[in-house]
Design a protein around this motif. Sequence first.
Motif, PDB file in Angstrom:
ATOM      1  N   LYS A  26       3.468   8.080  14.347  1.00  0.00           N
ATOM      2  CA  LYS A  26       4.335   8.485  13.244  1.00  0.00           C
ATOM      3  C   LYS A  26       3.496   9.326  12.293  1.00  0.00           C
ATOM      4  O   LYS A  26       2.270   9.348  12.386  1.00  0.00           O
ATOM      5  N   TYR A  27       4.170  10.004  11.380  1.00  0.00           N
ATOM      6  CA  TYR A  27       3.466  10.861  10.429  1.00  0.00           C
ATOM      7  C   TYR A  27       3.923  10.541   9.004  1.00  0.00           C
ATOM      8  O   TYR A  27       5.085  10.235   8.777  1.00  0.00           O
ATOM      9  N   TYR A  28       2.965  10.607   8.091  1.00  0.00           N
ATOM     10  CA  TYR A  28       3.274  10.447   6.676  1.00  0.00           C
ATOM     11  C   TYR A  28       2.966  11.780   5.997  1.00  0.00           C
ATOM     12  O   TYR A  28       1.850  12.304   6.120  1.00  0.00           O
ATOM     13  N   ASP A  29       3.946  12.347   5.300  1.00  0.00           N
ATOM     14  CA  ASP A  29       3.736  13.606   4.586  1.00  0.00           C
ATOM     15  C   ASP A  29       3.075  13.325   3.247  1.00  0.00           C
ATOM     16  O   ASP A  29       3.728  12.885   2.305  1.00  0.00           O
ATOM     17  N   SER A  30       1.796  13.590   3.175  1.00  0.00           N
ATOM     18  CA  SER A  30       1.019  13.319   1.971  1.00  0.00           C
ATOM     19  C   SER A  30       1.182  14.444   0.948  1.00  0.00           C
ATOM     20  O   SER A  30       0.880  15.600   1.239  1.00  0.00           O
ATOM     21  N   CYS A  71      -5.288   5.647  11.303  1.00  0.00           N
ATOM     22  CA  CYS A  71      -5.185   7.100  11.112  1.00  0.00           C
ATOM     23  C   CYS A  71      -6.418   7.778  11.710  1.00  0.00           C
ATOM     24  O   CYS A  71      -7.502   7.721  11.114  1.00  0.00           O
ATOM     25  N   GLU A 104       0.844   6.358  -2.073  1.00  0.00           N
ATOM     26  CA  GLU A 104       0.670   6.955  -0.749  1.00  0.00           C
ATOM     27  C   GLU A 104       0.030   5.953   0.209  1.00  0.00           C
ATOM     28  O   GLU A 104       0.445   5.824   1.353  1.00  0.00           O
ATOM     29  N   ALA A 107       2.632   3.437   1.204  1.00  0.00           N
ATOM     30  CA  ALA A 107       3.609   4.015   2.131  1.00  0.00           C
ATOM     31  C   ALA A 107       3.045   4.087   3.554  1.00  0.00           C
ATOM     32  O   ALA A 107       3.744   3.795   4.529  1.00  0.00           O
ATOM     33  N   ILE A 108       1.767   4.448   3.681  1.00  0.00           N
ATOM     34  CA  ILE A 108       1.140   4.509   5.003  1.00  0.00           C
ATOM     35  C   ILE A 108       1.066   3.107   5.604  1.00  0.00           C
ATOM     36  O   ILE A 108       1.365   2.914   6.787  1.00  0.00           O
ATOM     37  N   ILE A 111       4.383   2.125   6.992  1.00  0.00           N
ATOM     38  CA  ILE A 111       4.643   2.751   8.293  1.00  0.00           C
ATOM     39  C   ILE A 111       3.905   1.974   9.388  1.00  0.00           C
ATOM     40  O   ILE A 111       4.465   1.693  10.450  1.00  0.00           O
TER      41      ILE A 111
END
Length: 128
Positions: A26-30, A71, A104, A107-108, A111
């Motif tokens: 999955k990706y987190y938009d930082s 990550c 942030e 949020a990561i 996920i």
Amino acid sequence: MSIKKATLKEIIAKKKQGEMDKLQVKYYDSETLGMPIEIKKLKLKKYMSIIESLEDEESIDGMNKIIYEFCPMFKENTKEAMKEYGVDEPTNLPSAVLEDQLNEMQAICEIINSFYGLDKVDAETVKN
């Protein structure tokens, strides 16, 4: 009313699907970095080992360790990044790179937890 019985063929098909699910990304938009951060699912055993090792940790240190493990970007050019960000432990890179943005980091971690179905558990259930 007939009860449907599982067949070995169906179970094998589910297992193969499960193998594919293990490779989840999955990706987190930082906002801080202005780019997405890749988050890879690890085996449940590794996840549980990390979580269990964090019980005596401060929450920031715990989030750092979890984010570092999940990550891949934090494991690339680690020594150079540690020098650049002035950190003495590789696991301190996430908070340094993300400029201590707790929202942030949280949020990561959410996920990461979602890979294991923990996003479906509400806070009240956990408290009780």
